[in-house]
Design a protein around this motif. Structure first.
Motif, PDB file in Angstrom:
ATOM      1  N   ASP A 150       0.945  -1.098  -0.050  1.00 22.05           N
ATOM      2  CA  ASP A 150      -0.127   0.052   0.143  1.00 22.05           C
ATOM      3  C   ASP A 150       0.843   1.201  -0.087  1.00 22.05           C
ATOM      4  OD1 ASP A 150      -1.964   2.003   0.422  1.00 22.05           O
ATOM      5  OD2 ASP A 150      -2.750   1.284   1.952  1.00 22.05           O
ATOM      6  N   PRO A 151       0.964   2.228  -1.047  1.00 16.98           N
ATOM      7  CA  PRO A 151       1.729   3.364  -1.169  1.00 16.98           C
ATOM      8  C   PRO A 151       1.100   4.323  -0.210  1.00 16.98           C
ATOM      9  CG  PRO A 151       0.196   3.070  -3.029  1.00 16.98           C
ATOM     10  CD  PRO A 151       0.011   1.823  -2.318  1.00 16.98           C
ATOM     11  N   HIS A 152      -0.030   4.186   0.382  1.00 16.32           N
ATOM     12  CA  HIS A 152      -0.635   5.175   1.089  1.00 16.32           C
ATOM     13  C   HIS A 152      -1.195   4.806   2.644  1.00 16.32           C
ATOM     14  CE1 HIS A 152      -1.470   7.496  -2.954  1.00 16.32           C
ATOM     15  NE2 HIS A 152      -0.457   7.675  -2.466  1.00 16.32           N
ATOM     16  N   PRO A 153      -0.130   4.114   3.223  1.00 14.83           N
ATOM     17  CA  PRO A 153      -0.865   3.665   4.446  1.00 14.83           C
ATOM     18  C   PRO A 153      -1.238   4.525   5.547  1.00 14.83           C
ATOM     19  CG  PRO A 153       1.626   3.668   4.355  1.00 14.83           C
ATOM     20  CD  PRO A 153       1.364   4.247   3.237  1.00 14.83           C
ATOM     21  N   VAL A 154      -2.306   4.245   6.185  1.00 12.28           N
ATOM     22  CA  VAL A 154      -2.653   5.256   7.290  1.00 12.28           C
ATOM     23  C   VAL A 154      -1.806   4.825   8.255  1.00 12.28           C
ATOM     24  CG1 VAL A 154      -4.982   5.344   6.370  1.00 12.28           C
ATOM     25  CG2 VAL A 154      -4.534   3.290   8.226  1.00 12.28           C
ATOM     26  N   MET A 155      -2.130   5.569   9.525  1.00  8.39           N
ATOM     27  CA  MET A 155      -1.006   5.425  10.681  1.00  8.39           C
ATOM     28  C   MET A 155      -2.123   4.666  11.728  1.00  8.39           C
ATOM     29  SD  MET A 155       1.092   8.931  11.039  1.00  8.39           S
ATOM     30  CE  MET A 155      -0.431  10.162  11.165  1.00  8.39           C
ATOM     31  N   TYR A 156      -1.862   3.452  11.411  1.00  5.87           N
ATOM     32  CA  TYR A 156      -2.448   2.288  12.356  1.00  5.87           C
ATOM     33  C   TYR A 156      -2.356   2.717  13.862  1.00  5.87           C
ATOM     34  CZ  TYR A 156      -3.618  -0.352   8.156  1.00  5.87           C
ATOM     35  OH  TYR A 156      -4.196  -0.792   6.721  1.00  5.87           O
ATOM     36  N   GLY A 157      -3.583   2.610  14.553  1.00  6.05           N
ATOM     37  CA  GLY A 157      -3.317   2.922  16.083  1.00  6.05           C
ATOM     38  C   GLY A 157      -3.183   3.938  16.577  1.00  6.05           C
ATOM     39  N   MET A 158      -3.192   4.918  15.595  1.00  5.24           N
ATOM     40  CA  MET A 158      -2.957   6.461  16.216  1.00  5.24           C
ATOM     41  C   MET A 158      -3.947   6.876  17.187  1.00  5.24           C
ATOM     42  SD  MET A 158      -3.750   9.184  13.422  1.00  5.24           S
ATOM     43  CE  MET A 158      -4.434  10.160  14.744  1.00  5.24           C
ATOM     44  N   ASN A 159      -5.427   6.732  16.950  1.00  6.25           N
ATOM     45  CA  ASN A 159      -6.233   7.135  17.715  1.00  6.25           C
ATOM     46  C   ASN A 159      -6.960   6.078  18.564  1.00  6.25           C
ATOM     47  OD1 ASN A 159      -7.508   5.857  15.578  1.00  6.25           O
ATOM     48  ND2 ASN A 159      -9.119   7.238  15.211  1.00  6.25           N
ATOM     49  N   SER A 160      -6.441   5.241  19.306  1.00  6.60           N
ATOM     50  CA  SER A 160      -7.394   4.164  20.141  1.00  6.60           C
ATOM     51  C   SER A 160      -6.359   3.458  21.294  1.00  6.60           C
ATOM     52  CB  SER A 160      -7.478   2.874  19.142  1.00  6.60           C
ATOM     53  OG  SER A 160      -6.439   2.381  18.600  1.00  6.60           O
ATOM     54  N   ARG A 161      -7.116   3.071  22.198  1.00  7.39           N
ATOM     55  CA  ARG A 161      -6.296   2.144  23.165  1.00  7.39           C
ATOM     56  C   ARG A 161      -6.364   0.772  22.683  1.00  7.39           C
ATOM     57  NH1 ARG A 161      -8.832   2.678  28.623  1.00  7.39           N
ATOM     58  NH2 ARG A 161      -8.087   4.926  28.461  1.00  7.39           N
TER      59      ARG A 161
ATOM     60  N   PHE B 190      -8.747  10.677   8.425  1.00  7.49           N
ATOM     61  CA  PHE B 190      -7.641  11.623   9.122  1.00  7.49           C
ATOM     62  C   PHE B 190      -6.500  11.971   7.922  1.00  7.49           C
ATOM     63  CE2 PHE B 190      -3.447  12.039  11.326  1.00  7.49           C
ATOM     64  CZ  PHE B 190      -3.978  12.917  12.282  1.00  7.49           C
ATOM     65  N   ASP B 191      -6.210  11.159   7.243  1.00  9.38           N
ATOM     66  CA  ASP B 191      -5.244  11.458   6.154  1.00  9.38           C
ATOM     67  C   ASP B 191      -5.838  12.545   5.162  1.00  9.38           C
ATOM     68  OD1 ASP B 191      -3.197   9.930   7.147  1.00  9.38           O
ATOM     69  OD2 ASP B 191      -3.500   8.223   5.701  1.00  9.38           O
ATOM     70  N   ASP B 192      -6.789  12.428   4.882  1.00 13.23           N
ATOM     71  CA  ASP B 192      -7.548  13.407   3.980  1.00 13.23           C
ATOM     72  C   ASP B 192      -7.791  14.961   4.823  1.00 13.23           C
ATOM     73  OD1 ASP B 192      -8.239  11.456   2.208  1.00 13.23           O
ATOM     74  OD2 ASP B 192     -10.284  11.432   2.696  1.00 13.23           O
ATOM     75  N   TYR B 193      -7.744  14.767   6.118  1.00  9.13           N
ATOM     76  CA  TYR B 193      -7.772  15.971   6.752  1.00  9.13           C
ATOM     77  C   TYR B 193      -6.626  16.562   6.819  1.00  9.13           C
ATOM     78  CZ  TYR B 193      -6.658  18.596  11.205  1.00  9.13           C
ATOM     79  OH  TYR B 193      -6.314  19.397  12.191  1.00  9.13           O
ATOM     80  N   THR B 194      -5.378  15.702   7.112  1.00 14.25           N
ATOM     81  CA  THR B 194      -4.269  16.384   7.123  1.00 14.25           C
ATOM     82  C   THR B 194      -3.613  17.034   5.776  1.00 14.25           C
ATOM     83  OG1 THR B 194      -2.971  14.174   6.713  1.00 14.25           O
ATOM     84  CG2 THR B 194      -3.455  14.966   8.725  1.00 14.25           C
ATOM     85  N   ILE B 195      -4.254  16.241   4.732  1.00 15.10           N
ATOM     86  CA  ILE B 195      -3.729  16.707   3.183  1.00 15.10           C
ATOM     87  C   ILE B 195      -4.434  18.019   3.095  1.00 15.10           C
ATOM     88  CG2 ILE B 195      -4.211  16.400   1.023  1.00 15.10           C
ATOM     89  CD1 ILE B 195      -3.881  13.372   1.574  1.00 15.10           C
ATOM     90  N   LEU B 196      -5.758  18.507   3.421  1.00  9.14           N
ATOM     91  CA  LEU B 196      -6.369  19.727   3.308  1.00  9.14           C
ATOM     92  C   LEU B 196      -5.629  20.601   4.325  1.00  9.14           C
ATOM     93  CD1 LEU B 196     -10.131  18.540   3.492  1.00  9.14           C
ATOM     94  CD2 LEU B 196      -8.820  19.603   1.477  1.00  9.14           C
ATOM     95  N   TRP B 197      -5.406  20.264   5.287  1.00 13.88           N
ATOM     96  CA  TRP B 197      -4.891  21.234   6.343  1.00 13.88           C
ATOM     97  C   TRP B 197      -3.511  21.547   5.970  1.00 13.88           C
ATOM     98  CZ3 TRP B 197      -0.063  20.897   9.229  1.00 13.88           C
ATOM     99  CH2 TRP B 197      -0.054  21.591  10.365  1.00 13.88           C
ATOM    100  N   ALA B 198      -2.557  20.727   5.377  1.00 14.80           N
ATOM    101  CA  ALA B 198      -1.173  21.007   4.929  1.00 14.80           C
ATOM    102  C   ALA B 198      -1.283  22.001   3.619  1.00 14.80           C
ATOM    103  CB  ALA B 198      -0.350  19.792   4.725  1.00 14.80           C
ATOM    104  N   GLY B 199      -2.270  21.881   2.930  1.00 16.92           N
ATOM    105  CA  GLY B 199      -2.641  22.591   1.938  1.00 16.92           C
ATOM    106  C   GLY B 199      -3.023  24.036   1.876  1.00 16.92           C
ATOM    107  N   ASN B 200      -3.592  24.261   3.058  1.00 16.67           N
ATOM    108  CA  ASN B 200      -4.431  25.515   3.398  1.00 16.67           C
ATOM    109  C   ASN B 200      -3.273  26.524   4.196  1.00 16.67           C
ATOM    110  OD1 ASN B 200      -6.545  26.777   6.014  1.00 16.67           O
ATOM    111  ND2 ASN B 200      -6.889  26.919   3.745  1.00 16.67           N
ATOM    112  N   THR B 201      -2.570  27.089   3.359  1.00 16.19           N
ATOM    113  CA  THR B 201      -1.388  28.035   3.959  1.00 16.19           C
ATOM    114  C   THR B 201      -1.948  29.389   3.941  1.00 16.19           C
ATOM    115  OG1 THR B 201      -0.514  27.946   1.682  1.00 16.19           O
ATOM    116  CG2 THR B 201       0.163  26.407   3.284  1.00 16.19           C
ATOM    117  N   GLU B 202      -2.827  29.817   3.248  1.00 15.60           N
ATOM    118  CA  GLU B 202      -3.196  31.268   3.093  1.00 15.60           C
ATOM    119  C   GLU B 202      -3.663  31.930   4.325  1.00 15.60           C
ATOM    120  OE1 GLU B 202      -2.564  33.673   0.507  1.00 15.60           O
ATOM    121  OE2 GLU B 202      -1.137  31.592  -0.183  1.00 15.60           O
ATOM    122  N   PRO B 203      -4.615  31.320   5.064  1.00 15.16           N
ATOM    123  CA  PRO B 203      -5.129  32.242   6.030  1.00 15.16           C
ATOM    124  C   PRO B 203      -4.120  32.564   7.123  1.00 15.16           C
ATOM    125  CG  PRO B 203      -6.347  30.228   5.670  1.00 15.16           C
ATOM    126  CD  PRO B 203      -5.075  30.104   4.940  1.00 15.16           C
TER     127      PRO B 203
END
Ligand code: ZN
Length: 694
Positions: A231-242, A303-316
């Protein structure tokens, strides 16, 4: 990834070196506040907040409320008993009717203040459990002296009086049943928050609350089984759980609005929704909407979609971090602690970082790293200097001075990352450090002190910028290499890579060409203080007898000791003894740069190839062990200076002024709140979670 603290020398050597720009703004702002244990409280000024538009101020107002609402999550992530202990201790703090000058009470009060600082009962940096200097009997008496009517949480009683049973006995039973005597007083129980000592089961021996009933092997197997190496786009497994074992079955308890920590996340979402209409543009609104969707679903692709949007939002101008972000609290580096920062761009200072990121490809192309490990095309590194407006979760009170996100390797590679240097926090550190005597004690000569006074400030800022905005973003993994291959050594290697990138380039003629340093000598200030810190002075943060465990500290020790050893034949760096005191002497700055470059190439190879054995050898050989005699000497010298080795910040207070219809007409920022006052208010206003979260 974040840069925690400036290197020790930097924060304390600045005395006479403030630039004229800073001198002009040197009014009577109270940067320093109270001091206790090994901690110094500071304040930061939110400069130019009053110049923002009402829309921007309102946006910040709601975001800063959201920034405070994850506090309980972090307490619980840091240890499963933390919320119960905080509750009991705050009851005593608020209602104790006994002698508040008594030594037992004072010891209790210091423990509580340290606990607030650490968001739990383990040291925020060294991770060791606090040793109470009050007795078990005193604690029981003090808690039992609080009338039963105050034993409520989230509006409900959690302990009530039983007819026929003395209240003291009921309180004693509650402390015992909840295991709190053991957890607070037995040094062997939950001794370390994050244990990275080799040869032990890191999951079972770490007190942080990311796993329950599973071994390290079980946790590693669980996540290994989820991974698809192709998988070239692996999610960060386990990042949001116990990860827990229930009825013999290993499973994840997700942190979502209707899962674990749901009560806190629902409040956060509520505030994000209130902030939404005041976002700068449609793109920023989409960022917030995606974050809310993630909090609701816990879906890692979201989450990955969110971080992509966040990283690209540089104007504000206004921006924020809010969420499960850094993984330093998990010995396996998978689970992310909750944190938040609300900020806005410092337009003037940002010109500096923009210069660097405009030239990002040049730096990548010219680094001493093997071409196979370089990015052929460096993507969208956006770098800015920001003014912090509010700190929360794992960024409060102890904080970062630089942040580079997101952390996902493939997102960084394909979509770029945002890198920030937090200007007003750095300034507060520098201003508070005036005249500390640190440089006089540890820097070898007046000549070197003068050099550091002259250039330390500018090269330190530059090193942070290079570390965050180019270092972390540089290089690539070879195809097929798992980004978690370095396991427990991953964070240290990553920080070393970024630091070395900065060290190598801060001495490059390109810096002068770009107008970022005043002359060709400037980098020497950075080189000297880095070596002094890595070889000597960062040891003041560690108790005698302990190893180095924290990733950033291991990285600095690794770099400094490797270069010291490798340069011995040419006498590049010396440890000089004078009147029983040890000093660093750099004999050949040019050769030291060559060594930084060589180590950068090697560290990048280790990272790119996922060479676990290589990482282990480097970290264990150079980054962990401390010479006990030298350690004692440094601690003795440091103690005489009477400085606090750790610093953290009291937040400002934002007050909204509203019209008759409740619309915000202005937002005012003030700074007068005391440390304890702020902590007690946060516990009152931002309590979201039950005392037990399972
Ligand atoms: Zn870093």
């Amino acid at each position: 990834m974040k840069t925690i603290y400036r290197m020790m020398a930097m924060t304390t050597l600045m005395a006479a070196s403030l630039t004229s720009a800073k001198a002009q703004t040197d009014h009577a702002f109270p940067y320093s506040d109270e001091r206790f244990a090994d901690l110094q409280m500071l304040r930061y000024e939110v400069k130019d907040f009053d110049k923002l538009t009402l829309r921007q101020k309102t946006f910040i107002f709601y975001l800063q409320e959201a920034a405070q609402l994850g506090r309980d999550i972090l307490y619980d992530q840091n240890g499963k008993y933390n919320l119960r202990i905080r509750k009991a201790f705050e009851l005593i703090y608020e209602h104790y009717a006994g002698d508040r000058t008594d030594s037992q009470y004072l010891a209790f009060e210091e423990y509580l203040k340290r606990m607030w600082f650490s968001n739990g009962i383990h040291h925020h940096y060294g991770c060791e459990k606090f040793v109470p200097a009050f007795t078990r009997e005193w604690l029981l008496d003090a808690l039992a002296s609080v009338p039963s009517k105050h034993f409520t949480h989230l509006g409900q009683p959690f302990l009530t009086e039983t007819a026929g049973t003395p209240w003291r006995q009921t309180v004693d039973g509650w402390l015992a049943d909840n295991n709190l005597y053991e957890v607070i007083f037995n040094p062997d129980v939950l001794a370390k928050r994050v244990n990275l000592a080799s040869g032990q089961d890191l999951v079972l021996t770490s007190a942080s609350n990311y796993y329950d009933g599973v071994t390290q092997q079980e946790a590693e197997d669980f996540y290994m089984a989820m991974k698809d190496p192709s998988d070239p786009h692996p999610v960060m497994y386990g990042m949001n759980s116990r990860l827990v074992k229930r009825d013999g079955k290993i499973q994840e308890l997700r942190w979502t609005t209707d899962g674990l920590y749901g009560a806190a996340l629902r409040r956060i979402v509520e505030k994000l929704e209130q902030a939404l209409p005041y976002a700068d543009d449609k793109e920023q609104q989409a960022v917030i909407e995606k974050l809310i969707e993630f909090y609701r679903t816990g879906d890692l692709h979201t989450f990955d979609d969110y971080t992509i949007l966040w990283a690209g939002n540089t104007e504000p101008l206004v921006d924020f971090v809010n969420g499960f972000t850094e993984c330093y609290g998990d010995p396996l580096g998978l689970k992310c602690s909750w944190e938040s920062i609300v900020n806005f761009k410092d337009l003037e200072a940002t010109k500096r970082t923009e210069t660097l990121s405009r030239n990002a490809q040049w730096f990548e192309d010219n680094s001493p790293v093997d071409n196979r490990f370089k990015k052929s095309e460096v993507k969208g590194i956006s770098a800015k200097v920001i003014t912090a407006a509010m700190l929360g979760g794992d960024l409060y009170p102890s904080t970062a001075i630089g942040i580079n996100l997101p952390n996902s390797d493939w997102v960084r590679k394909e979509h770029g990352s945002k890198s920030v240097t937090i200007g007003n926090l750095t300034e507060a550190y520098n201003m508070a450090a005036k005249g500390s005597g640190f440089g006089k004690e540890f820097v070898i000569s007046q000549e070197m002190r003068d050099l550091i006074d002259k250039y330390g400030d500018v090269t330190d800022d530059l090193h942070t910028d290079l570390h965050e905005c180019l270092g972390h973003g540089s290089g690539r993994l070879l195809d097929g290499v798992d980004s978690d291959s370095l396991k427990a050594y991953g964070s240290t290697i990553e920080e070393a890579r970024a630091d070395l990138f900065g060290l190598y380039y801060v001495a490059d003629p390109k810096m002068q060409e770009l107008g970022l340093v005043p002359d060709a000598e400037a980098y020497k200030a950075q080189y000297y203080t880095y070596m002094q810190n890595g070889l000597l002075t960062q040891l003041v943060r560690i108790q005698l007898g302990n190893d180095i465990e924290e990733a950033h500290m291991r990285n600095r020790a690794l770099i400094a000791h490797w270069c010291y050893e490798q340069g011995k034949a040419d006498n590049v760096v010396e440890l000089v003894r004078r009147d029983g005191k040890t000093y660093v002497q750099v004999n050949d700055f040019a050769k030291l740069r060559t060594l930084f470059g060589r180590l950068l190439a090697e560290i990048q190879r280790v990272k790119s190839e996922g060479d676990y054995a290589g990482a282990q050898a480097l970290v264990e050989t150079y980054g962990v062990k401390i010479d006990p005699e030298l350690h004692r000497e440094i601690l003795d010298r440091y103690t005489k200076l009477n400085l606090a080795p750790y610093k953290g910040f009291i937040n400002p207070v934002y007050t909204a002024q509203r019209d008759a219809d409740g619309n915000i007409t202005d937002v005012v920022v003030t700074y007068g709140e005391s440390y304890a006052g702020q902590m007690m208010r946060y516990s009152r206003e931002n309590a979201t979670l039950p005392l037990v979260n399972e």
